[in-house]
Design a protein around this motif. Structure first.
Motif, mmCIF file in Angstrom:
data_model
loop_
_atom_site.group_PDB
_atom_site.id
_atom_site.type_symbol
_atom_site.label_atom_id
_atom_site.label_comp_id
_atom_site.label_asym_id
_atom_site.label_seq_id
_atom_site.Cartn_x
_atom_site.Cartn_y
_atom_site.Cartn_z
ATOM 1 N N ASP A 1 49.450 38.475 49.767
ATOM 2 C CA ASP A 1 49.601 39.280 48.547
ATOM 3 C C ASP A 1 49.405 38.421 47.302
ATOM 4 O O ASP A 1 48.785 38.856 46.331
ATOM 5 N N LEU A 2 49.938 37.202 47.325
ATOM 6 C CA LEU A 2 49.791 36.301 46.186
ATOM 7 C C LEU A 2 48.320 35.942 45.977
ATOM 8 O O LEU A 2 47.825 35.947 44.851
ATOM 9 N N LEU A 3 47.619 35.638 47.060
ATOM 10 C CA LEU A 3 46.194 35.329 46.953
ATOM 11 C C LEU A 3 45.410 36.516 46.399
ATOM 12 O O LEU A 3 44.525 36.355 45.558
ATOM 13 N N ALA A 4 45.737 37.715 46.865
ATOM 14 C CA ALA A 4 45.065 38.910 46.370
ATOM 15 C C ALA A 4 45.332 39.093 44.877
ATOM 16 O O ALA A 4 44.422 39.435 44.112
ATOM 17 N N GLN A 5 46.564 38.851 44.462
ATOM 18 C CA GLN A 5 46.909 38.986 43.044
ATOM 19 C C GLN A 5 46.145 37.971 42.203
ATOM 20 O O GLN A 5 45.592 38.312 41.154
ATOM 21 N N ILE A 6 46.093 36.729 42.646
ATOM 22 C CA ILE A 6 45.372 35.680 41.910
ATOM 23 C C ILE A 6 43.883 36.013 41.829
ATOM 24 O O ILE A 6 43.259 35.888 40.775
ATOM 25 N N ALA A 7 43.312 36.469 42.929
ATOM 26 C CA ALA A 7 41.896 36.845 42.926
ATOM 27 C C ALA A 7 41.657 37.991 41.949
ATOM 28 O O ALA A 7 40.688 37.978 41.179
ATOM 29 N N ASP A 8 42.530 38.971 41.965
ATOM 30 C CA ASP A 8 42.394 40.114 41.062
ATOM 31 C C ASP A 8 42.470 39.684 39.601
ATOM 32 O O ASP A 8 41.761 40.227 38.758
ATOM 33 N N GLU A 9 43.298 38.701 39.314
ATOM 34 C CA GLU A 9 43.481 38.236 37.940
ATOM 35 C C GLU A 9 42.385 37.278 37.469
ATOM 36 O O GLU A 9 42.174 37.125 36.271
ATOM 37 N N THR A 10 41.705 36.626 38.386
ATOM 38 C CA THR A 10 40.785 35.548 37.991
ATOM 39 C C THR A 10 39.320 35.784 38.338
ATOM 40 O O THR A 10 38.457 35.070 37.843
ATOM 41 N N ILE A 11 39.016 36.743 39.176
ATOM 42 C CA ILE A 11 37.630 36.984 39.584
ATOM 43 C C ILE A 11 37.163 38.311 39.005
ATOM 44 O O ILE A 11 37.788 39.350 39.217
ATOM 45 N N GLU A 12 36.073 38.266 38.267
ATOM 46 C CA GLU A 12 35.500 39.482 37.701
ATOM 47 C C GLU A 12 34.484 40.046 38.677
ATOM 48 O O GLU A 12 33.273 39.863 38.528
ATOM 49 N N LEU A 13 34.979 40.729 39.692
ATOM 50 C CA LEU A 13 34.132 41.224 40.770
ATOM 51 C C LEU A 13 33.058 42.184 40.265
ATOM 52 O O LEU A 13 31.906 42.119 40.698
ATOM 53 N N ASP A 14 33.405 43.054 39.335
ATOM 54 C CA ASP A 14 32.407 43.985 38.786
ATOM 55 C C ASP A 14 31.261 43.229 38.126
ATOM 56 O O ASP A 14 30.097 43.615 38.241
ATOM 57 N N GLU A 15 31.577 42.140 37.439
ATOM 58 C CA GLU A 15 30.537 41.347 36.780
ATOM 59 C C GLU A 15 29.661 40.642 37.815
ATOM 60 O O GLU A 15 28.441 40.543 37.663
ATOM 61 N N ILE A 16 30.271 40.151 38.869
ATOM 62 C CA ILE A 16 29.498 39.511 39.942
ATOM 63 C C ILE A 16 28.534 40.524 40.557
ATOM 64 O O ILE A 16 27.356 40.235 40.783
ATOM 65 N N ILE A 17 29.015 41.725 40.822
ATOM 66 C CA ILE A 17 28.173 42.774 41.399
ATOM 67 C C ILE A 17 27.052 43.139 40.420
ATOM 68 O O ILE A 17 25.894 43.325 40.825
#
Length: 69
Positions: free
Chosen positions: A2-18
């Motif tokens: 859960d912590l890893l998922a939270q950090i990824a959500d806060e730090t990775i702009e997935l929409d921009e990567i896509i």
């Protein structure tokens, strides 16, 4: 997890990567064709310091005529 998922959500702009990825051209490549050469012996170190190899690479060397020692 859960912590890893939270950090990824806060730090990775997935929409921009896509978005960026959707604007790129498809990768182009040519299949490598290498003729067998004269027999060659290749030493492969295997111990604690040298403990990981991609088996596909070793298989390709043997397919091309190398003798792995």
């Amino acid at each position: 997890m859960d912590l890893l998922a939270q950090i990824a959500d806060e730090t990775i702009e997935l929409d921009e990567i896509i978005n960026i990825a959707s604007k790129t051209e498809a990768l182009q490549y040519e299949e490598l064709h290498v003729e067998k050469q004269a027999s060659v012996r290749i030493a492969v170190a295997k111990d604690k310091a040298f403990c990981f190899y991609y088996q596909d690479n070793l298989d390709l060397l043997e397919e091309l005529g190398a003798k792995l020692i």
